[in-house]
Design an enzyme around this catalytic site. Structure first.
Site, mmCIF file in Angstrom:
data_model
loop_
_atom_site.group_PDB
_atom_site.id
_atom_site.type_symbol
_atom_site.label_atom_id
_atom_site.label_comp_id
_atom_site.label_asym_id
_atom_site.label_seq_id
_atom_site.Cartn_x
_atom_site.Cartn_y
_atom_site.Cartn_z
ATOM 1 N N ASP A 67 0.841 -1.183 0.000
ATOM 2 C CA ASP A 67 0.000 0.000 0.000
ATOM 3 C C ASP A 67 0.880 1.238 0.000
ATOM 4 O OD1 ASP A 67 -2.317 1.836 0.750
ATOM 5 O OD2 ASP A 67 -3.302 -0.106 0.884
ATOM 6 N N HIS A 291 -4.562 5.293 3.983
ATOM 7 C CA HIS A 291 -5.124 4.148 3.266
ATOM 8 C C HIS A 291 -4.545 2.836 3.782
ATOM 9 C CE1 HIS A 291 -5.872 1.546 -0.294
ATOM 10 N NE2 HIS A 291 -6.916 2.323 -0.475
ATOM 11 N N SER A 459 -11.002 -1.275 -1.791
ATOM 12 C CA SER A 459 -9.812 -1.268 -0.933
ATOM 13 C C SER A 459 -10.114 -1.778 0.461
ATOM 14 C CB SER A 459 -9.248 0.153 -0.812
ATOM 15 O OG SER A 459 -8.545 0.513 -1.955
#
Length: 547
Positions: A67, A291, A459
């Site tokens: 990521d 994220h 995601s």
């Protein structure tokens, strides 16, 4: 008021809690039958695990998250992070001789040896168009040499994608800039009407002296209440949003933008592996760390500390591999990230990223073959553009360049909590190339600086499936990647609810939107895994239930 959050795959909606708060509600753990919510039955699965006779001893595993970085100090993550046992922190040496100095928590393939990092990169179509334009700008297919025709077609596809998306990004920015100008003018008007420098929600609840502004005050009250301290905080968010739209133009769709010299590798050398730096956390203000931190928490946030949120899996260590900037990742970095995770003991790799061009797909394919050979399962997001990935390929795709399916890869779409028309996330990609759906709307998880926020995207659905795979691998260590994939897919019984096809108002059978037609379920996966040996050929979830 307009301005939904800027981009999927991640939507930050509200800051919910500090680390001092007791566990937060997480709908994705709930059970469809008992709770009437389309979760994955996490607690029910753990109850079953506790009662299984003759279950193999649990074996801790490593799950890699490829990521944009992870906040390594997050209170719900710091005790579940992988630590390289052979590396001495911050001594500048490669103590374990693996080619990566000081890789204590993992590695960053988007940084330079001097400590600087790439936060944003071009979209792949931008890179391709910029690279191929000098060669093909004034060519036509008819005059291009036979050996160059495929590359010319790629150039034309990249040019069309770049041109279309650049124009859309310009329109978004300009429209939002106009709205921002109106907002700033409206806020100035309300300040004068109330006779104060700062207009908070309490003030907005009271009609201004100029009754012609009552409706305007009511509009902004709805935007501010419960979310912002005052109108200045609101407009600061609007300014930030507009700046992000400008960054999309300046970086992702800018032919001249090239941050790669900062990394210092040789982009054309696809066999090159030793580059980057050990900074897996990055800047907490950067989207990537938000994220990656969110994804890591969905998989394995500390289930025993009675704080914040609970991850899906226990006895898991999270290995952070940073390779995904805003914009598009490079194929070379993705391949190296997979290899690094495999070489450092990962059993499962969670990959919440994707793009629509993959010029060096062959190196990613080889890395995936390497992972399969080493017994590693890959879990990948289907994408958030409400497209059929049967007709529009999203990368990494579920097939090798030779057309053969990738046996150790699961592709995941996003579902919502209610079993109604909204069951499929409106943004989710879909199609037979999507193996299974998983919760991916308003999933609460870890966030930098000991916060917790809901996020939406494939995601979020991807680490849900990675977490399910981790529970299976921990408790049934003999399972191979093929076994894990077969069981996870079989756990997803077809759901025949009529839902809105993503990107349209058309009602379709949810079961037609993926290969399995269902939503992954941890309880069913554990039940199937406990019936080992796993059958050699896949069978349907209904057949496993004896229907």
């Amino acid at each position: 008021m307009r301005r939904a959050h800027l981009l999927l795959p991640f939507l930050c909606l509200l800051g919910l809690a500090s680390h001092a708060q007791a566990p937060l509600a997480q709908w994705h753990h709930l059970d469809p039958t008992a709770d009437h919510v389309m979760g994955i039955s996490t607690d029910r699965a753990y109850e079953l695990l506790r009662t299984l006779p003759n279950k193999p001893a649990a074996k801790p595993i490593i799950v890699a998250v490829i990521d944009g970085g992870i906040d390594t100090a997050q209170v719900d993550l710091r005790h579940v992070l992988w630590h390289n046992p052979k590396e001495i922190p911050a001594n500048g040496r490669d103590d374990d001789h693996n080619g990566y100095a000081d890789d204590v928590y993992g590695w960053n393939f988007t940084g330079g040896a001097d400590g600087r990092n790439v936060f944003r990169n071009q979209k792949e179509e931008t890179r391709l168009y910029a690279r191929l334009r000098p060669q093909y700008e004034h060519q036509t297919l008819a005059i291009v040499p036979p050996g160059k025709k495929d590359e010319f077609r790629l150039y034309e596809q990249a040019k069309e994608a770049y041109t279309t998306k650049r124009a859309a990004a310009e329109a978004d920015y300009e429209d939002d800039a106009r709205e921002l100008t109106k907002d700033l003018a409206n806020v100035a008007t309300l300040r004068r009407a109330y006779g104060v420098a700062v207009v908070d929600s309490g003030r907005l609840r009271q009609p201004p002296a100029d009754t012609a502004l009552t409706r305007l005050a009511a509009r902004y009250y709805q935007a501010v209440r419960g979310k912002f301290a005052n109108l200045d905080s609101l407009t600061n968010q609007y300014r930030s949003y507009n700046a992000k739209l400008k960054q999309v133009l300046d970086c992702e769709y800018n032919l001249a933008y090239n941050p790669q010299p900062l990394v210092g590798d040789h982009p054309a050398d696809l066999a090159e592996r030793q580059y980057g730096n050990p900074n897996v956390k990055a800047d907490p203000r950067d989207h990537g760390t938000e994220h990656g931190t969110h994804c890591a928490g969905i998989i394995a946030a500390d289930r025993a500390n009675n704080l914040g949120v609970r991850g899906i899996a226990e006895q898991v260590r999270i290995l952070s591999v940073r390779a995904i900037p805003m914009g598009d990742e490079r194929d070379k970095d993705v391949a190296n990230a997979i290899r690094y995770a495999v070489d450092n003991g990962a059993s499962i790799i969670s990959m919440s990223f994707g793009k629509y061009f993959s010029p060096e797909k062959n190196v990613v394919d080889e890395a995936m073959r390497y992972a399969d050979k080493k017994g590693v399962l890959l879990v990948h997001a289907a994408g958030n553009d409400h497209l059929s990935v049967d007709s529009t390929t999203q990368y990494p795709s579920p097939r090798f360049l030779n057309g053969q399916p990738i046996p150790n890869l699961i592709t995941v779409g996003a579902s919502a909590r209610t079993n109604d028309e909204q069951l499929v996330a409106k943004f989710s990609n879909y199609g037979r190339a999507v193996d299974v759906f998983a919760p991916g709307v308003d999933v609460v998880s870890t966030y930098p600086n000991d916060q917790y926020r809901p996020g939406s995207g494939t995601s979020m659905a991807t680490p849900v499936v990675a977490g399910v795979a981790a529970v299976l691998k921990v408790n049934f260590p003999q399972l191979t990647p093929a076994d894990l994939k077969r069981i996870i897919l079989a756990s997803a019984a077809p759901v025949h609810t009529q839902v809105r096809k993503p990107g349209t108002k058309q009602l379709v059978d949810f079961a037609t939107l993926s290969r399995t037609g269902g939503i992954v379920n941890l309880y069913e996966a554990v039940r199937l895994a406990s019936a080992v040996p796993v059958p050699a050929a896949p069978i349907s979830a209904q057949a496993r239930r004896g229907k």
